[in-house]
Structure formats: C-alpha cells, structure tokens
Design a protein around this motif. Sequence first.
Motif, short mmCIF file in Angstrom:
data_model
loop_
_atom_site.label_atom_id
_atom_site.label_comp_id
_atom_site.label_asym_id
_atom_site.label_seq_id
_atom_site.Cartn_x
_atom_site.Cartn_y
_atom_site.Cartn_z
N ALA A 46 -30.13 -20.35 27.26
CA ALA A 46 -28.86 -20.81 26.70
C ALA A 46 -28.68 -20.38 25.25
CB ALA A 46 -28.78 -22.34 26.79
N PHE A 47 -29.77 -20.01 24.59
CA PHE A 47 -29.73 -19.76 23.13
C PHE A 47 -28.59 -18.83 22.72
CE2 PHE A 47 -31.17 -17.26 19.44
CZ PHE A 47 -31.29 -18.28 18.52
N GLY A 48 -28.48 -17.70 23.39
CA GLY A 48 -27.44 -16.73 23.02
C GLY A 48 -26.05 -17.30 23.19
N ILE B 101 -21.80 -23.14 29.44
CA ILE B 101 -23.16 -22.64 29.21
C ILE B 101 -24.06 -23.04 30.38
CG2 ILE B 101 -25.20 -22.69 27.72
CD1 ILE B 101 -23.48 -23.21 25.37
N ARG B 102 -23.97 -24.33 30.75
CA ARG B 102 -24.77 -24.86 31.86
C ARG B 102 -24.58 -23.99 33.10
NH1 ARG B 102 -28.84 -27.98 31.90
NH2 ARG B 102 -29.49 -26.39 33.34
N ARG C 29 -29.38 -11.60 19.53
CA ARG C 29 -28.74 -12.57 20.42
C ARG C 29 -27.66 -13.34 19.66
NH1 ARG C 29 -33.70 -15.36 23.44
NH2 ARG C 29 -32.10 -16.30 24.74
N GLU D 231 -25.19 -20.39 23.13
CA GLU D 231 -24.98 -21.42 22.13
C GLU D 231 -24.54 -20.78 20.81
OE1 GLU D 231 -28.75 -23.43 22.13
OE2 GLU D 231 -28.10 -24.86 23.65
N ASN D 232 -25.15 -19.63 20.52
CA ASN D 232 -24.78 -18.93 19.29
C ASN D 232 -23.34 -18.47 19.32
OD1 ASN D 232 -27.31 -19.21 18.26
ND2 ASN D 232 -28.02 -17.23 19.01
N LEU D 233 -22.84 -18.16 20.54
CA LEU D 233 -21.47 -17.68 20.66
C LEU D 233 -20.46 -18.82 20.60
CD1 LEU D 233 -21.79 -14.99 23.47
CD2 LEU D 233 -21.78 -14.66 21.00
N GLY D 234 -20.94 -20.05 20.65
CA GLY D 234 -20.04 -21.19 20.58
C GLY D 234 -19.29 -21.46 21.87
N ILE D 235 -19.94 -21.17 23.00
CA ILE D 235 -19.32 -21.42 24.30
C ILE D 235 -19.43 -22.92 24.62
CG2 ILE D 235 -19.59 -20.90 26.77
CD1 ILE D 235 -20.71 -18.14 25.75
N PRO D 236 -18.40 -23.51 25.25
CA PRO D 236 -18.48 -24.94 25.58
C PRO D 236 -19.68 -25.28 26.47
CG PRO D 236 -16.27 -24.09 25.99
CD PRO D 236 -17.12 -22.93 25.62
N SER D 237 -20.22 -26.49 26.29
CA SER D 237 -21.46 -26.89 26.95
C SER D 237 -21.45 -26.70 28.47
CB SER D 237 -21.75 -28.35 26.64
OG SER D 237 -21.73 -28.56 25.27
N THR E 234 -22.70 -24.07 19.59
CA THR E 234 -22.57 -25.20 20.51
C THR E 234 -23.93 -25.44 21.15
OG1 THR E 234 -21.83 -23.65 22.17
CG2 THR E 234 -20.14 -24.97 21.09
N ARG E 235 -24.07 -26.50 21.88
CA ARG E 235 -25.33 -26.77 22.56
C ARG E 235 -25.07 -26.91 24.05
NH1 ARG E 235 -29.62 -27.70 19.46
NH2 ARG E 235 -30.43 -26.72 21.32
N VAL F 207 -26.09 -20.48 32.63
CA VAL F 207 -27.55 -20.49 32.59
C VAL F 207 -28.11 -20.64 34.00
CG1 VAL F 207 -29.55 -21.85 31.87
CG2 VAL F 207 -27.77 -21.28 30.23
N GLY G 224 -20.57 -22.94 13.98
CA GLY G 224 -19.91 -22.49 15.19
C GLY G 224 -20.81 -22.46 16.40
N MET H 184 -25.12 -14.24 28.60
CA MET H 184 -24.13 -13.89 27.57
C MET H 184 -23.07 -12.93 28.10
SD MET H 184 -26.57 -13.48 24.24
CE MET H 184 -25.32 -13.36 22.96
#
Lengths: 275, 293
Positions: free
Chosen positions: B114-116, B127-128, A227, B118-124, A236-237, B131, A234, B167
């Motif tokens: 959201a984990f994946g 992601i919301r 994943r 978040e790893n890709l660095g997509i803006p919050s 984000t949350r 998801v 790098g 993702m």
Amino acid sequence: MKADITFGQYCEGNSLIHRLDPRMKIVLSILYIVAIFLAKGVTSFALLILSAVLLVGLTGLSPAMILRGMRPLLFIIVFTAVINIFWMTGDVLLVQLGPVKIYLEGIINAILIVVRIVLLIVATSVFLTYTTTPLALTDGLEQLLSPLKKLHVPVHEFSMMMTIALRFIPTLIDETQKIMNAQKARGADFSTGSLLQRAKALIPILIPLFISAFRRADELATAMECRCYTGGEGRTRMNVLRSTAKDWLFLLAILLLGTAIVLLNTYFPLYGLTL
Amino acid sequence: MQKNPIIKAEHLTFSYPGDSESKPVRALDDVSFEIEEGSFTAILGHNGSGKSTLAKLLCMVNYPDSGKLFLCGKDLTDPDVTDEDILAARRDIGMVFQNPDNQIVASIVEEDVAFGCENLGIPSAEIRKRVDQALEQVGMTKHARSSPHNLSGGQKQRIAIAGVIAMKRKCVIFDESTAMLDPLGRQDVMNTAMKLNREDGITVILITHYMSEAALADRIIVMDHGKILRDGTPSEVFSDPEAMWDAGLDVPQTTELLYKMRQAGLDVRLDLFDVNDCAAEIARAIKRARGGK
C-alpha cells in the motif's frame, strides 16, 4: 533467533485486546501506568494484580511467555528488591545481623516494588508490545501526536523513522549473525578473554554492520523515492484507525480501576508504600 | 499499429565523477533507444557495461550529463523541469531493485504494497481494493498479513512487484531483480514479470545478465562499455555467438550447444531457447543427417 528478541515483539492473535484501536491502547497503557503509580496499599495492589491477570487472560497469550519476556529486566527487579530489603527502616525489626537490619516494612516494600515493576511490564506488553503490531503502534502514535504538527513538530517523519527502524531490526539481526559467523570462520573469538578483549572483538562486527546499514539506507531511500514518497503531506493511509464502542468501554474500565485504587488508598491502605 | 514510445533516450551520456586518484568514468556513451508501450525489453550486459547506470537514469536517481530523456512523452532533461513533472513520471514508471530487503518499507506485507498508493494520496477504500487485487495477481494473498522478514527472496520481490501493480504503473523496470535469488525465486519473478506484460499490457524492461531471462523478451538491447552493442529480437542478437563472446557475454546454453553442433557440420537452427525445442531440433537434424547418408 526469534526467541532472543521476544521482549517487545508482537504475537499474532485475534483477541479483544488485539483488535482494540492502537491509539486507545496507547492511552490505556498510559492510564494504567498512572494507576500503577497511584497504588499505595496492599489492597490496591491486589486489585491491580487481579486486573492484570484479567488482561493477560483477555489477550489469550500464555502467561509463561509474558513472564519470559521479563527475563532481561530480572536484574533490575532483583536489584531494587535487595536495596529495599536492606536499606528500608521501619518499626518492626525482624532480623539483625551486625549492622544489617531487616524490617518488616522493608520486605513489604520490596514486594510491592517488585509487583509494581512486573505490573508495568505486563501492562505495556499486554496493551502494546505483544498485542499491537509495531506498525499499528507507530500509526497510533502518529495520529495521537498529529495536533503537534501545527507546532511544526515533524510527527510524520518521526513515525516514518520508527516504521523503518522496526522493519529493519530483524534484517540487521540476521546480518549481525552472518557477519559474526563470517568472522568466526576467519578465526575471530568472541566468547573468551577479558571484557575489554571481548568488546574489542566486536569492532570487526560493528564496522561491516554500519557500512551495510548505510548502503541499505541509501538503497531504501532510492526505492522510496521511486515509489513517489514525498513526505507526510497529501499522504493517505490504507488502514484508517477507528474507535468503536469496545475501545471506549476499555477506557471506562481503566478509569474505574484508577478511581477504585484512589479509594482503596484512602480507606483500606493496609501496609502502604513509602517511596 | 504504431505505439507511442514510453521511454525515449537520445544520445544519453553519463560519467561518474572521478576523485584525486581516478579519472572520471564514462558509464554511458551516446546511448539512444526507444521503448514502446506494452513491450518486453531486456537490457543485457556484463558488470560495468552501463546497464545499471542506465536504470538509475531511467528512474531519475541520476541525471544524464548530456542527451535527452523522454519519459511518457515528457522531456525530463529539460532545464525547466519541475519536481511535479518528475513525480508525475515516477507515477508511471516503477522499479524493482536488486536487493529485495532494501526496498521494503513496512513490516507487514500488505502495508508495504500500500505504501506507494498512500504516497499518491489515493482514498483508503480504493487502496484496500488495489492492494488485495495486486497481491492476488502475484499470488501472495495468503501472506498479506505476514512479516516480509519471514519470506523468501522471490516472495519479497513479488511483493515489490505487487507494490508496482497497486500503483497502476504503465512500466516496470527490473534492475537485476533476480540477481540475488535462488533458481526457484528467479523463476517466480520471471513468471510474474511475463504475466504482467502479457496479461496486463504493462511495459517491462528487464535489466539482467542472465541470458536465459533475456531470451524470454521480445527485444534485447546489449550494452558494452557504455554503448549499445546490439539491439534486436533474441534470435537476431544470439544469431552470432562469436560477437557476444567477444563482448565478454554469453549466449543461452541452448544456443551455444546448437552453435557448436552447427560448427561440427550439423544443420540446425540457432534461435531456440527452450530446452525441449532445442532437443527436438537436434533430434531432427541427426535424423536428417542419417537419412542423407
């Protein structure tokens, strides 16, 4: 199964305290603990108890449940109380049975210490364990500590480890139960015999548990890698933590509480704590 | 229409290193195939046939001893391949593993989905959105805030699928994702996988040993002893039950029944995998046989 792990478990809710910023909740609970340790006199403890009751009320959780969560610590509470009653000396002698002397100060001290321990537990349960999801807590901690990243402290890695540990606690508890049942079905006996025998009986549980934990770790690592997990850089949350007016209001309230306690200590201490 | 292969394997070979007591085990032996974008392929084989090894190569957990592997047109067996290239390929190819518990990272469903991202660095905010959409697609919206621990196996797998959807991956590999589930959970996951493929055009590779699941695919690759035994549509692959039985594999129960009826002299088709279709075919054949008398 769940009843066994109430201590340190999140309780679903939507109260004001539930919705506070986890970062602020960590700060608040630290400040509250400082306030608890500042308190010396009966009056300041009375104020603390009042504030604790108010806080529990604000969470909307049943006080009985919070008290039940204290059961594992009952021994420590009773132990400190007993030590204080019998070993504390003072001016007002109440009972004397041979060498055992019980002083009024000892009893007051014991009560205050018990109150102090109970308040510590209530404070952390109210602010942290009961109202904050473990995940939010880890997030809050990660962000609070993020300045340390500059000093090469692996803050993200620690918080990831915490998250995963928290995630797998219920899974491993279930697994332990399964292994125990499996061993029981093969005639294992966990409940009789001397302490040593019972400890030895746990080995056939621990070994499979460890092996399976390692296998899980391996599979989880693969899954995380698939994943695209590459560490904290790098990343984000989805949920960004935000402090709002109510967070700052709580901070102010706790600071006022601390000030009030210091003032009460100085001007109306009544019976003071001598530890 | 000629579609690009999303996965292309050329003469893949892989052996597990042996130790002092055992010889190295050759798990994959000269395996070549192509998977087209948007297709639904099942890889079928019994235990030890090499199908899980293949999955491990496809998600780049293991590297082939020899042969070439192209993911999304990129040669990942190239000695000059960088970590970035592997990461880029992983962005497009997702996996859903066998054990639903060991692939969920977070203790809240939506956080895990959201984990994946978040790893890709997509803006919050993005992601919301993703998801919520992904959870909707797998029908888990009402469990968004629950703890995965309280969900059934099938639901956990659907969360894993939601993570893949969020993702926006082009291809999902299900590595025996239904093996640890009850029949209902299996149905759940299969329906979701089918939907992904049919409605969203995501390439699905289903690694399984359930014949009934494989029969739903457009194409089946049958693996045996690290080699590709057969490769074709379900009707083609299951048209010769004897060969499948020889390889230690089964055919769908419907096919087995029809095959036995044919051996008993009834004129029936073999390529029916739905119970109702099968029943209708048998009824028709019986009627025909009576009419002929």
